[in-house]
Enzyme design. Sequence first.
Site, PDB file in Angstrom:
ATOM      1  N   PHE A 199     -27.001  -2.727   5.023  1.00 49.92           N
ATOM      2  CA  PHE A 199     -28.292  -2.541   4.359  1.00 49.92           C
ATOM      3  C   PHE A 199     -29.383  -2.718   5.404  1.00 49.92           C
ATOM      4  CE2 PHE A 199     -32.191  -3.697   2.238  1.00 49.92           C
ATOM      5  CZ  PHE A 199     -32.268  -2.717   1.264  1.00 49.92           C
ATOM      6  N   ASP A 256     -29.838  -6.267  13.743  1.00 51.37           N
ATOM      7  CA  ASP A 256     -30.812  -6.311  12.648  1.00 51.37           C
ATOM      8  C   ASP A 256     -30.839  -7.734  12.092  1.00 51.37           C
ATOM      9  OD1 ASP A 256     -32.238  -6.224  10.290  1.00 51.37           O
ATOM     10  OD2 ASP A 256     -31.365  -4.344   9.589  1.00 51.37           O
ATOM     11  N   LYS A 274     -39.613  -9.681   7.535  1.00 51.75           N
ATOM     12  CA  LYS A 274     -39.598 -10.655   6.448  1.00 51.75           C
ATOM     13  C   LYS A 274     -40.288 -11.961   6.840  1.00 51.75           C
ATOM     14  CE  LYS A 274     -35.701  -8.658   3.947  1.00 51.75           C
ATOM     15  NZ  LYS A 274     -36.527  -7.965   2.943  1.00 51.75           N
TER      16      LYS A 274
END
Length: 410
Positions: free
Chosen positions: A151, A236, A265
């Site tokens: 994801f 990531d 984030k």
Amino acid sequence: MTAPSQVSARTRTSAELIRAEEPVLAHNYHPLPVVVARAEGTWVEDVEGNRYLDMLAGYSALNFGHRHPALIEAAHRQLDQLTLTSRAFHNDRLAEFAERLAELTGLDMVLPMNTGAEAVESAIKVARKWAYDVKGVPADEATIVVAAENFHGRTTTIVSFSTDETARAGFGPFTPGFKIVPYNDPAALEEAVDETTAAVLIEPIQGEAGVLIPDDGYLAAVRELTRRKGCLFIADEIQSGLGRTGRTFAVEHEDVVPDVLLLGKALGGGIVPVSAVVARHEVLSVLHPGEHGSTFGGNPLAAAVGTAVVELLRTGEFQQRASELGVVLRDGLTELAGRGVVGFRSRGLWAGVDIDPAIGTGREVSERLMREGVLVKDTHGSTIRLAPPLTITAEELRSALAALEKVLGR
């Protein structure tokens, strides 16, 4: 009669606000039926004044809790000075942000963006440009190897290499240039990497897939393979990074330094969207003016908050808290194994918990926990994710585990 636009949202109940969203918001989310109006630290409060312990932390965007004083102060101070210039001009906050972030990562250069998906898209472009300019891959032949069940976002390019049909169905045609291999399988990776490979792009821990943690040695194997085959290792760390796993970055559990780190984030402190591609000079120096950009990327407000985030991490306090409280989380879940929990994976303050399907789906368990004053979020099937703010106390963590035990016993 008062026009709807003049009615304060605070005068409506949670049920009324949820109903009001239905006709005017795209239905691309299925939120839990809680309407958050206020928050502080690890707690949120709905419009009726009910309090909930936040055990999701915005998918790690709120690693430092809601409204951390140092981050709020940095934002307020910058709001009084300058918020946006675009990159048409320099601003007085960006250099410090880039310097501090490069130092924190041990890498050389920073490409500031806004969202995690933007960081991934940017890294894809950079990797392809590097492959052509530095590695010498023939034009338009560069490939990137990714892991199944990944994801990395939901843009058209990113869903092109997703294995989640919910994310893909109805959005083709898809972008070529990607090879998908099983996660946690060095042999499959070895077979997929060839002379056209620009990069291997993986999550050190697969969050959306249920907090899947690879075997010890996998990340080191990825690093060795990419170095030997002459391609980039892109990690990531948008969810796993910035203290979540008990280290500043999840790759540090194997003492690995990738060529490129993707951050987002928590980098925005739960205040503004901030993301970044951080890489070796040889990699990011392939970009030249006009080849990539973002109006809001590197804006003064984002840089000020991002710098404050880096300062919080420089102390090591949050990494230590995640490591120590991660033991409490792991031990609590271990006690629930066989008592409604059929399996779990945890590292630091991050866990994927597989619930016995006979008890309920992940969504149903999340709703039951909400009624007990604890907010989590489901992922696939009967799996829920736990990712509380790193500011949570041991007492709060144990109370969340007690609530989980209670709903599993129903």
